[in-house]
Scaffold this motif. Structure first.
Motif, short mmCIF file in Angstrom:
data_model
loop_
_atom_site.label_atom_id
_atom_site.label_comp_id
_atom_site.label_asym_id
_atom_site.label_seq_id
_atom_site.Cartn_x
_atom_site.Cartn_y
_atom_site.Cartn_z
N TYR A 192 -9.78 9.84 5.75
CA TYR A 192 -9.95 9.95 4.31
C TYR A 192 -11.46 10.10 4.07
N TYR B 156 0.58 14.80 7.08
CA TYR B 156 -0.01 13.91 6.07
C TYR B 156 1.10 13.40 5.15
N ASN C 114 -5.81 14.83 3.51
CA ASN C 114 -5.33 15.50 2.30
C ASN C 114 -6.13 16.78 2.09
N ASP D 239 0.85 -1.19 0.00
CA ASP D 239 0.00 0.00 0.00
C ASP D 239 0.89 1.25 0.00
N LYS E 114 -11.73 7.12 -0.71
CA LYS E 114 -10.78 6.43 -1.60
C LYS E 114 -10.35 5.08 -1.04
N MET F 117 -0.85 5.27 3.74
CA MET F 117 -1.75 4.98 4.87
C MET F 117 -1.03 4.31 6.04
P1 P6P Z 1 -4.27 10.77 -1.64
C1 P6P Z 1 -1.82 5.39 -1.32
O1 P6P Z 1 -2.00 5.42 -2.72
C2 P6P Z 1 -3.18 5.31 -0.66
O2 P6P Z 1 -3.87 4.20 -1.11
C3 P6P Z 1 -3.02 5.25 0.86
O3 P6P Z 1 -1.87 4.57 1.23
C4 P6P Z 1 -2.99 6.71 1.25
O4 P6P Z 1 -3.50 6.95 2.55
C5 P6P Z 1 -3.92 7.36 0.21
O5 P6P Z 1 -3.91 6.50 -0.93
C6 P6P Z 1 -3.44 8.72 -0.20
O6 P6P Z 1 -4.40 9.25 -1.11
O7 P6P Z 1 -5.52 10.99 -2.46
O8 P6P Z 1 -4.26 11.66 -0.42
O9 P6P Z 1 -2.99 10.85 -2.42
#
Ligand code: P6P
Length: 338
Positions: A265, A245, A213, A122, A275, A249
């Motif tokens: 999120y 941030y 974010n 991830d 997401k 994750m």
């Molecule tokens: P954004 C990484 O691609 C992920 O799946 C997670 O690890 C992380 O928290 C999130 O997406 C980040 O998303 O939209 O803030 O770039």
């Protein structure tokens, strides 16, 4: 003398799980064998990630995964390693991976009672810049009897028997809960063993950090907007929270678990379900947070009560310190009344 005893009384993850298991005489050691194979996968990925920059393993593999994202070689490699390790354990029957559109049903001769849902790598978009990334996993027992089917992996997160993540950063750390608290194990590369370094992790009841974010702020709903506003411009005279941030994750959740605060999120106009994926991102992290004394909320309900309909379903998530999540729950409850 004490330090000597600690140094020589090596509590490895395998020994820890065996101790736990001795409390359940009915279990036949299957979970320990399953966990050992997950640990093997984590050790492999840890080694591959640490060499990635040198071995030029990074860069696109050319294919795209079910999420339509370009797959990097490490994604492909990690997924294959975990699938093979889990099948060869002889203790699994269904596997769900972020990288595979369909669930993997293990052939009958190699079947066991466990279903594993996982994201093998991830945060992989961060590989090239060296930001910490991780493996996230959750484990269900197959529902009673019968042929394995998708219902066995569409259970609410509260039915998980274990969950954890392995973070590949300055050190390689595996954080695990089998339903009786949360423990952190750090890989000692000289031994090739995960050693208990963070026994019985508890998240602070309230934190000073919020993690979201902010680039999505224009699309947030009112409760999220109000909550973030409160973090930045508190009206009760308390000091503003810090924003941290990382965009990976496992790294953001690990910091939240150890330092306290809230990771979010949220849903937004473009992505009404947020997401993050329910089975192998939201559920395992929510399971760990509750086991560490925190909580996890989807904007509508307790995250672990959610019953997924599809294996790659998404959900908004607010998780972390108990009191911080309470505040966002109150704002969503207010909106319900309006
Ligand atoms: P954004 C990484 O691609 C992920 O799946 C997670 O690890 C992380 O928290 C999130 O997406 C980040 O998303 O939209 O803030 O770039």
């Amino acid at each position: 003398h004490d330090t000597d005893v600690n140094r020589t009384d090596l509590m490895t993850i395998t020994r820890y799980v065996l101790n736990e298991q001795s409390k359940h005489p009915e279990s036949r050691g299957d979970f320990t064998i399953l966990l050992n194979h997950i640990v093997l996968g984590c050790k492999f990925v840890c080694s591959a990630v640490s060499k990635a920059g040198l071995a030029k393993l990074i860069g696109l593999a050319g294919e795209t995964n079910v999420q339509g994202e370009e797959q990097k070689k490490l994604d492909v490699l990690s997924n294959e390693v975990f699938i093979k390790a889990l099948v060869s354990s002889g203790r699994t029957c269904i596997l769900v991976s972020e990288e595979d559109e369909e669930a993997t049903f293990v052939e009958p001769s190699k079947r066991g009672r466990y279903c594993v849902v996982f994201d093998p790598l991830d945060g992989s978009s961060n590989i090239d810049c060296g930001v910490s990334i991780g493996t996230i996993f959750g484990i269900y027992m197959i529902k009673d009897g019968g042929e394995p089917n998708l219902e066995d992996v569409l259970q609410p997160g509260k039915n998980m028997v274990a969950a954890g993540y392995c973070m590949y950063g300055s050190s390689c750390m595996l954080v695990l809960s089998t339903g009786e608290g949360v423990n952190g194990f750090t890989l000692d590369p000289s031994l090739g063993e995960f050693i208990l370094t963070h026994p019985d992790i508890k998240i602070p009841k309230k934190g000073k950090i919020y993690s979201v974010n902010e680039g999505n702020a224009k699309n947030w709903d009112a409760p999220t907007t109000k909550y973030v506003e409160k973090c930045k411009f508190p009206k009760d005279g308390s000091s503003a929270k810090s924003l941290r941030y990382i965009g990976s994750m496992v790294a953001d959740v690990h910091r939240t678990l150890l330092y306290g605060g809230i990771f979010m999120y949220p849903a937004d106009k473009k992505s009404p379900n947020g997401k993050l994926r329910v089975l192998y991102e939201v559920f395992p992290m929510s399971f760990l947070m509750e086991q560490a004394g925190g909580q996890a909320f989807t904007g509508k309900e307790r995250a672990l009560d959610l019953v997924p309909k599809k294996i790659h379903e998404r959900s908004p998530i607010f998780l972390g310190s108990y009191d911080d999540v309470e505040e966002i729950k109150a704002l969503y409850a207010e909106e319900q009344k309006e």
